[in-house]
Design an enzyme around this catalytic site. Structure first.
Site, PDB file in Angstrom:
ATOM      1  CD  GLU A  97      45.205  40.184  26.578  1.00  0.00           C
ATOM      2  OE1 GLU A  97      45.668  41.309  26.585  1.00  0.00           O
ATOM      3  OE2 GLU A  97      45.137  39.457  27.586  1.00  0.00           O
ATOM      4  CB  CYS A 110      37.355  35.602  30.366  1.00  0.00           C
ATOM      5  SG  CYS A 110      37.428  37.397  30.557  1.00  0.00           S
ATOM      6  CB  CYS A 117      38.256  49.947  27.180  1.00  0.00           C
ATOM      7  SG  CYS A 117      36.882  50.285  28.293  1.00  0.00           S
ATOM      8  CB  CYS A 121      38.833  51.568  35.091  1.00  0.00           C
ATOM      9  SG  CYS A 121      37.045  51.512  34.864  1.00  0.00           S
ATOM     10  CB  CYS A 124      41.596  48.825  33.610  1.00  0.00           C
ATOM     11  SG  CYS A 124      41.195  47.659  32.312  1.00  0.00           S
ATOM     12  CB  CYS A 338      42.421  42.180  31.908  1.00  0.00           C
ATOM     13  SG  CYS A 338      41.797  41.368  33.354  1.00  0.00           S
TER      14      CYS A 338
HETATM   15  N1  SAH Z   1      34.278  47.036  31.230  1.00  0.00           N
HETATM   16  C1  SAH Z   1      33.718  45.990  32.015  1.00  0.00           C
HETATM   17  C2  SAH Z   1      34.317  44.627  31.807  1.00  0.00           C
HETATM   18  C3  SAH Z   1      35.794  44.492  31.642  1.00  0.00           C
HETATM   19  S1  SAH Z   1      36.850  44.532  33.029  1.00  0.00           S
HETATM   20  C4  SAH Z   1      33.740  46.370  33.483  1.00  0.00           C
HETATM   21  O1  SAH Z   1      34.237  47.427  33.815  1.00  0.00           O
HETATM   22  O2  SAH Z   1      33.205  45.636  34.286  1.00  0.00           O
HETATM   23  C5  SAH Z   1      36.497  43.150  34.046  1.00  0.00           C
HETATM   24  C6  SAH Z   1      36.750  43.413  35.524  1.00  0.00           C
HETATM   25  O3  SAH Z   1      38.160  43.452  35.809  1.00  0.00           O
HETATM   26  C7  SAH Z   1      36.193  44.737  35.982  1.00  0.00           C
HETATM   27  O4  SAH Z   1      35.618  44.591  37.254  1.00  0.00           O
HETATM   28  C8  SAH Z   1      37.453  45.593  36.043  1.00  0.00           C
HETATM   29  O5  SAH Z   1      37.264  46.710  36.848  1.00  0.00           O
HETATM   30  C9  SAH Z   1      38.456  44.606  36.562  1.00  0.00           C
HETATM   31  N2  SAH Z   1      39.871  44.959  36.356  1.00  0.00           N
HETATM   32  C10 SAH Z   1      40.432  45.590  35.321  1.00  0.00           C
HETATM   33  N3  SAH Z   1      41.761  45.716  35.481  1.00  0.00           N
HETATM   34  C11 SAH Z   1      42.053  45.138  36.666  1.00  0.00           C
HETATM   35  C12 SAH Z   1      43.249  44.940  37.401  1.00  0.00           C
HETATM   36  N4  SAH Z   1      44.420  45.388  36.949  1.00  0.00           N
HETATM   37  N5  SAH Z   1      43.153  44.300  38.584  1.00  0.00           N
HETATM   38  C13 SAH Z   1      41.963  43.844  39.058  1.00  0.00           C
HETATM   39  N6  SAH Z   1      40.812  43.988  38.408  1.00  0.00           N
HETATM   40  C14 SAH Z   1      40.837  44.646  37.229  1.00  0.00           C
END
Ligand code: SAH
Length: 350
Positions: A97, A110, A117, A121, A124, A338
């Site tokens: 995406e 973006c 991944c 986290c 996510c 995302c």
């Molecule tokens: N792996 C990288 C980049 C991808 S995620 C990283 O961790 O930075 C991009 C951003 O979106 C990161 O700050 C991640 O923690 C955040 N993110 C992911 N899922 C999310 C969600 N459901 N709500 C808010 N932020 C989210």
């Protein structure tokens, strides 16, 4: 046989490498410049479009190399602000995406850096099925190229904040940045590129030494080691002190202000005490904080912070003279956090 292992990915080569490749296959070096322009400036979808390239060379390319060209599977357009979310399929059938956003200062894309991944986290969606593979440089580039072709508009900003951990795909990321900022290609300014990481310390340090002017964004989400660990398993490997030291190092080496991303999760990291801890943590660092109301995903039970908590949190930071903005929520109507669009398709078995 793994994807991409057998044939050279011609769209991931630098101009110099392409010149060497032309000589190898008995072609004139100037063909490299012509091809490179078709790949990276005119954004050709396939060899058919490349009018000044002889058929004999196209045949050699078709049989001996791969040419990355992503296919659009679906586009969702926001009725609110025109944000577009693209779902692409790769040559091996995997899906990624990307998002196109319009701001006053220009258009921003973006992109994803991996299929899935492995960082885990907790809030996510991209990490739920684990990591499939890293994207090639050309697969990262072509997300942008395909969007430019589709919208007919220029892109001025690129953020590597889609699915995947860019610093877990380091070599491809670096090659991608060099190609994207090359004056013979789209020539996007390094200052308009942001790479977001969950905090892979050794590669943050490595990136600091690459002589680039890109912005590094660190996903913080917790202002103490204990709190951060509960949301981000990577914190067990690289402690908060180490990550913050790497941010300071990045700033010292590059002079680039660090961005900290802080997703506000209702009742988890959005209290006054959290705001205080955050202020103490970033004290003395030249940084900007992006507050992101968490986007709830249906597989987890995290909730967004209440609006007034978000504002209160921001005010607390401002009182202590810490720069912070609440990220504008683009494409709220099409969003789904995302990685959700890709997951929906993957589940449907398409
Ligand atoms: N792996 C990288 C980049 C991808 S995620 C990283 O961790 O930075 C991009 C951003 O979106 C990161 O700050 C991640 O923690 C955040 N993110 C992911 N899922 C999310 C969600 N459901 N709500 C808010 N932020 C989210």
């Amino acid at each position: 046989m793994e994807f991409g292992e057998d044939k050279t990915d011609v769209k991931s080569l630098s101009l110099e490498e392409l010149q060497a490749e032309m000589v190898n296959i008995g072609e004139k070096p100037f063909r490299a410049k012509q091809l490179y322009e078709w790949f990276h400036k005119k954004l050709a979808r396939d060899y058919d479009e490349m009018r000044n390239i002889p058929k004999s060379l196209k045949e050699k390319l078709e049989s001996g190399y791969t040419y990355t060209s992503l296919k659009i599977v679906e586009v969702q357009t926001s009725q609110i602000d025109g944000t577009k979310k693209y779902l692409f399929s790769l040559a091996d059938g995997n899906l990624v995406e990307s998002v196109w956003m319009q701001y006053h200062h220009g258009n921003s894309v973006c992109i994803s850096s991996q299929v899935g991944c492995r960082m885990g986290c907790k809030f996510c969606a991209s990490t739920i099925g684990g990591l499939e593979r890293g994207l090639t440089p050309s697969e990262m580039l072509d997300q942008i190229y395909a969007i430019v072709r589709d919208t007919g508009e220029r892109v001025s900003n690129v953020v590597v904040m889609g699915t995947g951990e860019p610093l877990d795909n380091y070599d491809s990321l670096l090659r991608f940045i060099r190609l994207l900022t090359d004056e013979n290609g789209l020539n996007i300014s390094q200052r308009n590129i942001t790479v977001s990481t969950c905090g892979i310390v050794e590669n943050m340090k490595r990136l600091a030494g690459e002589n680039l002017q890109i912005t590094l964004a660190l996903s913080l989400h917790g202002a103490t080691q204990e709190k951060r660990r509960t949301l981000m398993p990577i914190a067990d490997k690289y402690g908060l002190d180490e990550v913050i030291a790497a941010c300071r190092y990045y700033f010292e080496k590059t002079g680039r202000r660090i961005t900290f991303e802080y997703s506000l999760v209702g009742g988890v990291n959005d209290t006054d005490e959290d705001a205080e801890n955050l202020c103490s943590l970033v004290k003395g660092i030249n940084c900007h904080i992006n507050l992101i109301p968490v986007n709830p995903i249906k597989e987890r039970d995290f909730v967004e912070s209440a609006k007034e908590n978000v504002m209160r949190f921001k005010e607390k930071l401002e009182q202590r003279h810490v720069n912070a903005t609440v990220r504008r929520e683009m494409g709220r109507d099409i969003d789904g956090a995302c990685g959700q669009l890709r997951r929906r398709y993957a589940k449907a078995g398409r």
